[in-house]
Design a protein around this motif. Structure first.
Motif, short mmCIF file in Angstrom:
data_model
loop_
_atom_site.label_atom_id
_atom_site.label_comp_id
_atom_site.label_asym_id
_atom_site.label_seq_id
_atom_site.Cartn_x
_atom_site.Cartn_y
_atom_site.Cartn_z
N UNK A 25 42.75 13.18 -52.34
CA UNK A 25 41.32 12.97 -52.10
C UNK A 25 40.76 14.10 -51.25
N UNK A 26 39.62 14.63 -51.65
CA UNK A 26 38.88 15.62 -50.87
C UNK A 26 37.49 15.04 -50.60
N UNK A 82 38.10 14.96 -60.61
CA UNK A 82 36.98 14.03 -60.75
C UNK A 82 36.08 14.09 -59.52
N UNK A 83 34.81 13.88 -59.73
CA UNK A 83 33.88 13.76 -58.60
C UNK A 83 33.26 12.37 -58.62
N UNK A 84 33.31 11.70 -57.45
CA UNK A 84 32.57 10.45 -57.29
C UNK A 84 31.30 10.80 -56.53
N UNK A 141 39.27 29.15 -64.78
CA UNK A 141 38.67 28.42 -63.67
C UNK A 141 39.18 26.98 -63.65
N UNK A 142 39.31 26.42 -62.45
CA UNK A 142 39.51 24.98 -62.36
C UNK A 142 38.17 24.30 -62.62
N UNK A 143 38.23 23.04 -63.06
CA UNK A 143 36.99 22.38 -63.46
C UNK A 143 36.84 21.02 -62.76
N UNK A 144 35.61 20.70 -62.42
CA UNK A 144 35.31 19.41 -61.78
C UNK A 144 34.04 18.84 -62.36
N UNK A 191 40.49 13.78 -56.60
CA UNK A 191 39.14 13.20 -56.56
C UNK A 191 38.34 13.82 -55.43
N UNK A 192 37.14 14.29 -55.76
CA UNK A 192 36.19 14.73 -54.74
C UNK A 192 35.27 13.55 -54.46
N UNK A 193 35.28 13.07 -53.22
CA UNK A 193 34.52 11.87 -52.88
C UNK A 193 33.32 12.26 -52.03
N UNK A 194 32.13 12.21 -52.63
CA UNK A 194 30.93 12.55 -51.87
C UNK A 194 30.55 11.40 -50.94
#
Lengths: 337, 337, 337, 337
Positions: free
Chosen positions: A232-233, A181-183, A159-162, A204-207
């Motif tokens: 960036x996602x 990474x998740x922000x 699995x990919x991991x975040x 980077x996952x940017x919430x």
């Protein structure tokens, strides 16, 4: 930029404004209406950055015409961006599913959940090792130990991991163990953290911030990209409104809005948005129907005893059923899962 | 805590809940209504922290009775807190005025402004050395150089100094030069930063987050105090609402609400709340009339050329006039200025 | 209802509260916690309607346990309601499509649009004859003339018809010409109008107010039903938030929330929610995926010259395409269109 | 109005827009920037009312320059309006106090309260005879009987009287008994009611809607004034936000905003805004310090048994004390009480 003068502005006031702008090397175009005069400004606005034109006599207001974000702006990058993470590509062709517990609690817990979400079809396992909690007395996460379990889950299940990061130290640690990474929402305007995430070069996952406009969100993405990191996602996770029936209000219209303004992928987190597990499946399907590039969903082996956000977590069997139902919606959206 | 059961909950479901709670060493009190049964829970809620009771069969909802913040809670600390900073005490007897530019731009600029605000009666000079800006292309501050100018202003004019910090590194630097740290609205839930500010032992001005409830704000204060640092002052600076006539909506009712829930001092920043200099004086007077312990006000020697937030800055003469007008309001509030 | 006492409440204060409640013929259940005492109240709350218990000494707050709406409450009516209108039933088995212009402009315009929406598969034509407009200088509708054209469209194409009403006179007129009344967002708490709509006995589409909570919305439905008219259908049309990228923020989570709290059907209006025609198709599909019982969609033969809301109207060809795409989503939802 | 074209708009698209506008008899001014072309439109915008220009090819957005309200706009009426009611003038020289119960309950109750508020210095007694209540099962008011008691209070104590109206019938009845009509927050966009209030010729207090912007509020005033009735007074009473510590969020910055945009008087209702009696005095003083022309305050002889809104009502002794404290604030504001 357009400058709107007040109704009774004398010619000298208009001249004072246009002279100032022209001195700085920009052009002005006058439009004298019956009620008001407006001044169009043509040229590099940065030359005006230390002029507060609204304070000049008889200036009514400034109307910006162009957006302040460039690198995340679709106008200058019309093709949709695909973000490669490990063996997977997030973008217009796939439906990306990130699933897992809100918080990594034990090695066994994470491995059990990772196995289940992999089997159900998720490409990512998510899991919090650093938890930003409203109260200092709530569980704050396993930190690096949690990251190590994430790396193990990756190795064991492919699995990919975040993982969410909340400090420079957490970014450094996460870079050693996870793929993305998740922000989090509370840090969307922690500009220091955004820059560090940019410098890390990691995806980077940017919430979206709890009360962030779409424009502020794209400006936050700009902080990351302007450090040389275009991976960036975006992640819509509910905004704060007056309604209390759900924890936040999921703003699915943000999907078509982002499609119009930006080339970045956007996924949706219905678990945090609603805070109620039974609302997650209908909103997950809605997100896919609306064009989302993926979903982030909380799954737990034992929601009744989860250390964080149990009430919004799906059980394995709920998640299996949702993944089955999503198959048809994914095909209708022209994607693969 | 109270547990409300669903209307049709069978006796066994109620028993399952009460058994679980009693096993954990807490007491339950049943209240069987005609429509619903409610269960009062007595004892240390932390023993239940890994039980998600809402997920038990037939549980309708949980109703928390006590607040999650303790150290910032008036219930356990009824006397108003006085925060000593340098030669000044922030609290119920004084009206504290913090004035200065949004951003420190040059040594000369800061010294000019510091002299003016001192002369007008302010006890603090404020000035941003680290600026959190929505766009990465806006001016970001002079950083340590700006802090040095602040130290100079303190030395020259005997003013107390306050500066926003946005990272651990900034806290370390600020600790060397200024008297009080400021945590900005965007970082109110940057829990890492709150903890570092707590550990610094310095007095901290904690601005309310853009979309933070009063309870979340007091929980953020709890992060600082729980590190052993009780020197926290709150600052109301406007919340995000649908109204666009002002930059944010100044919530002056937060003053009586905080008075009821907390012992911490609270000051008001009408400059950032409104974004318009002409709205600052009426709202500054309103804040004092409403019971605020102080004001933070942006003052600039040349607002037309300020590098940040010029349109909301008072000129020296506007500020002088406001300070004069505030004299009478301060007396009515039973304070000294 | 639960009464929470303040931490230091003496026994006499608790007794004063319980005595008062018992005098009124209700029961009380005491729960004495370590920090606070809570009092459960059992019996008919209406007997307490002229007692403001929060004002008694040492009372901290009241916590209501049961909802104030009864007739619209799922707890007392667990089966989903089906609302028959003309030859059509709105409810869990069908997907109801109401389409047409924001405002009826001319006979020819309405007939052209009615023909097109019928052909595309809509069961209702919608059209405004009384327009509530923010500015008194905007087009206000054709009034009774518009209603007559609606009746003609019904006769000619076998469509059901729906029209907004804004006054008692409009209800009387509409009753003569159309099949279903619409109460608009701005009138959701015009209680006089709600009662008149209830008395009319006609099916009523009740739009959610711009800033109404789900509970207020169901209370508004209660006004209609309590006049003896159970034929109420809810319509989510966006709520007011700080985000300006769309006209309002469509709250699709209201669908699962309503499903949990009420038995009334709920449809969605993505046209008014977003204000932008290109956002309508993705959100229409999302609404169906989320479980909506229907959609209200603005369609116009010539959006560029529409007298009201042109920018959010679909052209005939846009609407045809959407209706085609909806077929698959309708089947997935287990409905017929 | 300004039309902003999309970045890649070809010359023909620009020409299509300018041709259309010129055909309608308006002028256009082109401003060709490096990134975008903007078109200034000069002339009577009403000639364009049935052209939806945003739908023309390559149009990005329209930016309105002038407000849609005229008669309530300060630009065309720079002097502050004074509204005469009975023996009293509402405006910049006075502080107008309207006090009384939320609902008229009995003749005795109203007379008792009227005597008390008169003695304390109020110029108006307020009292609701038609109550818009969220639930149909709450007390709805005494209707005409309540109005008769108001007329008696006027006769007995020489007080001016104000009463909320919720329908055309209520306006007709109120016109016979009281001096001033009140349009409540929930009816601020009940345009039918606004027009009727305008036609009545009576002075009207227009409360701000729960989620109304300042611009929508002034447009609502425009509905009344455009019927030939300029006697409009605005009332800020709190707006709906995410914060739940107070019932609504009192927006005192609306006072300086209204002063800038309109000539109409504005008063403040801190009772409904907060819902908590102990928050009323600090916010009442703040409102006066901020420039309000008056206050509307709920006062009750027996708040513990009030039929409506008891928890936010001042007792006689609270109100006396507030009126005493307001004396000094009134003088500072340059007004008389």
């Amino acid at each position: 930029m357009i400058i709107v003068m007040k109704p009774n502005a004398p010619k000298e006031a208009v001249k004072q404004v246009t002279d100032l702008i022209q001195e700085k090397g920009l052009e002005t175009h006058l439009s004298e209406g019956r009620q008001v005069t407006i001044i169009g400004v043509v040229g590099d606005k940065n030359k005006l950055c230390n002029e507060n034109l609204t304070l000049l006599p008889y200036v009514d207001k400034l109307v910006p015409i162009t957006e302040s974000y460039k690198l995340s702006n679709k106008k200058f990058h019309p093709e949709p961006t695909r973000v490669k993470v490990g063996n997977h590509e997030i973008g217009p062709d796939t439906l990306t599913i990130m699933a897992g517990p809100c918080a990594v609690e034990t090695e066994e817990q994470l491995m059990t959940i990772a196995r289940a979400v992999k089997k159900a079809g998720a490409q990512f396992v998510r899991g919090g090792a650093y938890k930003p909690r409203t109260s200092p007395y709530s569980f704050q996460g396993l930190e690096e130990e949690g990251l190590r379990y994430m790396a193990e889950a990756k190795k064991e299940f492919g699995l990919n991991t975040i993982c969410e990061v909340i400090s420079e130290a957490a970014i450094e640690a996460a870079a050693k163990y996870v793929d993305m990474l998740q922000i989090g929402a509370r840090n969307m305007q922690n500009f220091q953290l955004l820059r560090e995430a940019g410098r890390s070069g990691m995806p980077v996952l940017l919430k979206r911030g709890l009360a962030a406009t779409v424009d502020e969100w794209l400006n936050a993405a700009e902080y990351i990209i302007s450090e040389g990191n275009p991976r960036v996602v975006l992640c819509e996770r509910g905004i704060r409104t007056y309604e209390t029936a759900t924890r936040n209000t999921l703003d699915l219209s943000a999907i078509p809005v982002i499609r119009e303004k930006s080339h970045l992928p956007i996924i949706v987190d219905p678990s945090h948005a609603t805070g109620v597990f039974s609302y997650v499946p209908p909103l997950a399907k809605a997100a896919v129907a609306c064009g989302a590039d993926g979903l982030m969903i909380e799954v737990h082996n034992d929601p009744e005893h989860a250390l964080s956000d149990g009430p919004q977590s799906l059980t394995f069997s709920n998640f299996d059923q949702l993944m089955n139902e999503l198959q048809a919606y994914t095909r209708l959206a022209g994607r693969t899962l």
